[in-house]
Write a protein that holds these residues in place. Structure first.
Motif, PDB file in Angstrom:
ATOM      1  N   PHE A  18      62.977  10.157 -87.162  1.00  0.00           N
ATOM      2  CA  PHE A  18      63.179   9.603 -88.494  1.00  0.00           C
ATOM      3  C   PHE A  18      63.194   8.081 -88.562  1.00  0.00           C
ATOM      4  O   PHE A  18      63.046   7.513 -89.642  1.00  0.00           O
ATOM      5  CB  PHE A  18      64.477  10.141 -89.107  1.00  0.00           C
ATOM      6  N   GLY A  19      63.426   7.422 -87.433  1.00  0.00           N
ATOM      7  CA  GLY A  19      63.442   5.962 -87.424  1.00  0.00           C
ATOM      8  C   GLY A  19      64.605   5.351 -88.175  1.00  0.00           C
ATOM      9  O   GLY A  19      64.532   4.186 -88.568  1.00  0.00           O
ATOM     10  N   ASN A  20      65.682   6.107 -88.367  1.00  0.00           N
ATOM     11  CA  ASN A  20      66.814   5.535 -89.095  1.00  0.00           C
ATOM     12  C   ASN A  20      67.956   5.103 -88.165  1.00  0.00           C
ATOM     13  O   ASN A  20      69.088   4.963 -88.594  1.00  0.00           O
ATOM     14  CB  ASN A  20      67.312   6.470 -90.204  1.00  0.00           C
ATOM     15  N   GLU A  21      67.606   4.887 -86.891  1.00  0.00           N
ATOM     16  CA  GLU A  21      68.537   4.334 -85.905  1.00  0.00           C
ATOM     17  C   GLU A  21      67.708   3.685 -84.808  1.00  0.00           C
ATOM     18  O   GLU A  21      66.508   3.927 -84.698  1.00  0.00           O
ATOM     19  CB  GLU A  21      69.449   5.431 -85.341  1.00  0.00           C
ATOM     20  N   ARG A  22      68.324   2.837 -84.001  1.00  0.00           N
ATOM     21  CA  ARG A  22      67.668   2.190 -82.869  1.00  0.00           C
ATOM     22  C   ARG A  22      68.561   2.323 -81.642  1.00  0.00           C
ATOM     23  O   ARG A  22      69.763   2.507 -81.749  1.00  0.00           O
ATOM     24  CB  ARG A  22      67.421   0.697 -83.137  1.00  0.00           C
ATOM     25  N   PHE A  23      67.954   2.205 -80.451  1.00  0.00           N
ATOM     26  CA  PHE A  23      68.749   2.232 -79.227  1.00  0.00           C
ATOM     27  C   PHE A  23      69.686   1.040 -79.159  1.00  0.00           C
ATOM     28  O   PHE A  23      70.843   1.171 -78.791  1.00  0.00           O
ATOM     29  CB  PHE A  23      67.843   2.227 -77.986  1.00  0.00           C
ATOM     30  N   THR A  24      69.169  -0.135 -79.484  1.00  0.00           N
ATOM     31  CA  THR A  24      69.948  -1.366 -79.393  1.00  0.00           C
ATOM     32  C   THR A  24      70.014  -2.033 -80.764  1.00  0.00           C
ATOM     33  O   THR A  24      69.178  -1.759 -81.629  1.00  0.00           O
ATOM     34  CB  THR A  24      69.305  -2.341 -78.393  1.00  0.00           C
ATOM     35  N   TYR A  50      54.515  13.558 -76.257  1.00  0.00           N
ATOM     36  CA  TYR A  50      53.941  12.210 -76.213  1.00  0.00           C
ATOM     37  C   TYR A  50      53.561  11.699 -77.593  1.00  0.00           C
ATOM     38  O   TYR A  50      53.739  10.516 -77.896  1.00  0.00           O
ATOM     39  CB  TYR A  50      52.726  12.182 -75.281  1.00  0.00           C
ATOM     40  N   ASP A  51      53.025  12.579 -78.439  1.00  0.00           N
ATOM     41  CA  ASP A  51      52.629  12.143 -79.778  1.00  0.00           C
ATOM     42  C   ASP A  51      53.823  11.641 -80.585  1.00  0.00           C
ATOM     43  O   ASP A  51      53.734  10.629 -81.282  1.00  0.00           O
ATOM     44  CB  ASP A  51      51.936  13.275 -80.535  1.00  0.00           C
ATOM     45  N   GLU A  52      54.933  12.339 -80.484  1.00  0.00           N
ATOM     46  CA  GLU A  52      56.137  11.922 -81.212  1.00  0.00           C
ATOM     47  C   GLU A  52      56.675  10.598 -80.672  1.00  0.00           C
ATOM     48  O   GLU A  52      57.080   9.721 -81.444  1.00  0.00           O
ATOM     49  CB  GLU A  52      57.208  13.011 -81.114  1.00  0.00           C
ATOM     50  N   LEU A  53      56.640  10.441 -79.367  1.00  0.00           N
ATOM     51  CA  LEU A  53      57.098   9.182 -78.764  1.00  0.00           C
ATOM     52  C   LEU A  53      56.147   8.034 -79.089  1.00  0.00           C
ATOM     53  O   LEU A  53      56.594   6.918 -79.379  1.00  0.00           O
ATOM     54  CB  LEU A  53      57.259   9.360 -77.257  1.00  0.00           C
ATOM     55  N   ASP A  54      54.838   8.304 -79.055  1.00  0.00           N
ATOM     56  CA  ASP A  54      53.855   7.283 -79.440  1.00  0.00           C
ATOM     57  C   ASP A  54      54.068   6.831 -80.880  1.00  0.00           C
ATOM     58  O   ASP A  54      53.978   5.632 -81.182  1.00  0.00           O
ATOM     59  CB  ASP A  54      52.430   7.815 -79.291  1.00  0.00           C
ATOM     60  N   LYS A  59      55.606   2.747 -84.785  1.00  0.00           N
ATOM     61  CA  LYS A  59      56.373   2.377 -85.979  1.00  0.00           C
ATOM     62  C   LYS A  59      57.445   1.326 -85.683  1.00  0.00           C
ATOM     63  O   LYS A  59      58.089   0.829 -86.595  1.00  0.00           O
ATOM     64  CB  LYS A  59      57.031   3.616 -86.580  1.00  0.00           C
ATOM     65  N   GLY A  60      57.649   1.007 -84.387  1.00  0.00           N
ATOM     66  CA  GLY A  60      58.642   0.010 -84.018  1.00  0.00           C
ATOM     67  C   GLY A  60      60.057   0.564 -83.931  1.00  0.00           C
ATOM     68  O   GLY A  60      61.017  -0.200 -83.861  1.00  0.00           O
ATOM     69  N   TRP A  61      60.187   1.888 -83.930  1.00  0.00           N
ATOM     70  CA  TRP A  61      61.510   2.503 -83.850  1.00  0.00           C
ATOM     71  C   TRP A  61      62.063   2.433 -82.436  1.00  0.00           C
ATOM     72  O   TRP A  61      63.279   2.457 -82.248  1.00  0.00           O
ATOM     73  CB  TRP A  61      61.459   3.952 -84.319  1.00  0.00           C
ATOM     74  N   ILE A  62      61.165   2.388 -81.447  1.00  0.00           N
ATOM     75  CA  ILE A  62      61.555   2.163 -80.058  1.00  0.00           C
ATOM     76  C   ILE A  62      60.707   1.026 -79.517  1.00  0.00           C
ATOM     77  O   ILE A  62      59.581   0.806 -79.973  1.00  0.00           O
ATOM     78  CB  ILE A  62      61.415   3.436 -79.173  1.00  0.00           C
ATOM     79  N   SER A  63      61.245   0.314 -78.552  1.00  0.00           N
ATOM     80  CA  SER A  63      60.511  -0.786 -77.928  1.00  0.00           C
ATOM     81  C   SER A  63      59.610  -0.239 -76.826  1.00  0.00           C
ATOM     82  O   SER A  63      59.748   0.913 -76.396  1.00  0.00           O
ATOM     83  CB  SER A  63      61.493  -1.806 -77.334  1.00  0.00           C
ATOM     84  N   ARG A  64      58.716  -1.062 -76.331  1.00  0.00           N
ATOM     85  CA  ARG A  64      57.849  -0.662 -75.220  1.00  0.00           C
ATOM     86  C   ARG A  64      58.687  -0.291 -73.995  1.00  0.00           C
ATOM     87  O   ARG A  64      58.407   0.678 -73.318  1.00  0.00           O
ATOM     88  CB  ARG A  64      56.858  -1.794 -74.886  1.00  0.00           C
ATOM     89  N   PHE A  67      60.273   3.091 -74.587  1.00  0.00           N
ATOM     90  CA  PHE A  67      59.213   4.094 -74.443  1.00  0.00           C
ATOM     91  C   PHE A  67      58.940   4.362 -72.962  1.00  0.00           C
ATOM     92  O   PHE A  67      58.904   5.514 -72.529  1.00  0.00           O
ATOM     93  CB  PHE A  67      57.942   3.602 -75.144  1.00  0.00           C
ATOM     94  N   ASP A  68      58.757   3.297 -72.198  1.00  0.00           N
ATOM     95  CA  ASP A  68      58.482   3.440 -70.757  1.00  0.00           C
ATOM     96  C   ASP A  68      59.634   4.130 -70.033  1.00  0.00           C
ATOM     97  O   ASP A  68      59.400   4.962 -69.146  1.00  0.00           O
ATOM     98  CB  ASP A  68      58.209   2.071 -70.122  1.00  0.00           C
ATOM     99  N   ASP A  69      60.863   3.803 -70.417  1.00  0.00           N
ATOM    100  CA  ASP A  69      62.031   4.445 -69.806  1.00  0.00           C
ATOM    101  C   ASP A  69      62.021   5.949 -70.070  1.00  0.00           C
ATOM    102  O   ASP A  69      62.309   6.749 -69.176  1.00  0.00           O
ATOM    103  CB  ASP A  69      63.341   3.865 -70.364  1.00  0.00           C
ATOM    104  N   ILE A  70      61.698   6.346 -71.290  1.00  0.00           N
ATOM    105  CA  ILE A  70      61.663   7.764 -71.650  1.00  0.00           C
ATOM    106  C   ILE A  70      60.529   8.476 -70.921  1.00  0.00           C
ATOM    107  O   ILE A  70      60.733   9.548 -70.343  1.00  0.00           O
ATOM    108  CB  ILE A  70      61.522   7.931 -73.180  1.00  0.00           C
TER     109      ILE A  70
END
Length: 81
Positions: A18-24, A50-54, A59-64, A67-70
């Motif tokens: 949903f992109g309504n929160e961030r890790f940091t 992978y599609d959901e993570l991509d 969308k900028g909801w997670i950083s690169r 993403f790499d950590d996941i």
């Protein structure tokens, strides 16, 4: 205090789907508590493809780095597409 499993899954869904929160803390979001971040990343690796993570990355909801950590946590048994 141990992390609550329902919060781990909720944080992951709110970030990845949903992109309504961030890790940091960023983009006017407070971020998830630091103690939850490893568990949320692990949950995301096990439950999102992978599609959901991509999409979350695009969308900028997670950083690169997030993403790499996941992706680094994914195994053969985890969702691919």
């Amino acid at each position: 205090m141990p992390n609550l499993p329902f919060l781990v899954s909720t944080y992951a869904r709110n970030i990845i789907m949903f992109g309504n929160e961030r890790f940091t803390p960023r983009n006017d979001f407070k971020g998830v508590p630091e103690s939850y971040r490893p568990g949320v990343k692990s949950y995301a690796a096990r439950n999102y493809d992978y599609d959901e993570l991509d999409r979350a990355l695009d969308k900028g909801w997670i950083s690169r780095q997030e993403f790499d950590d996941i992706i680094a946590l994914k195994t053969e048994a985890d969702p691919r597409h």
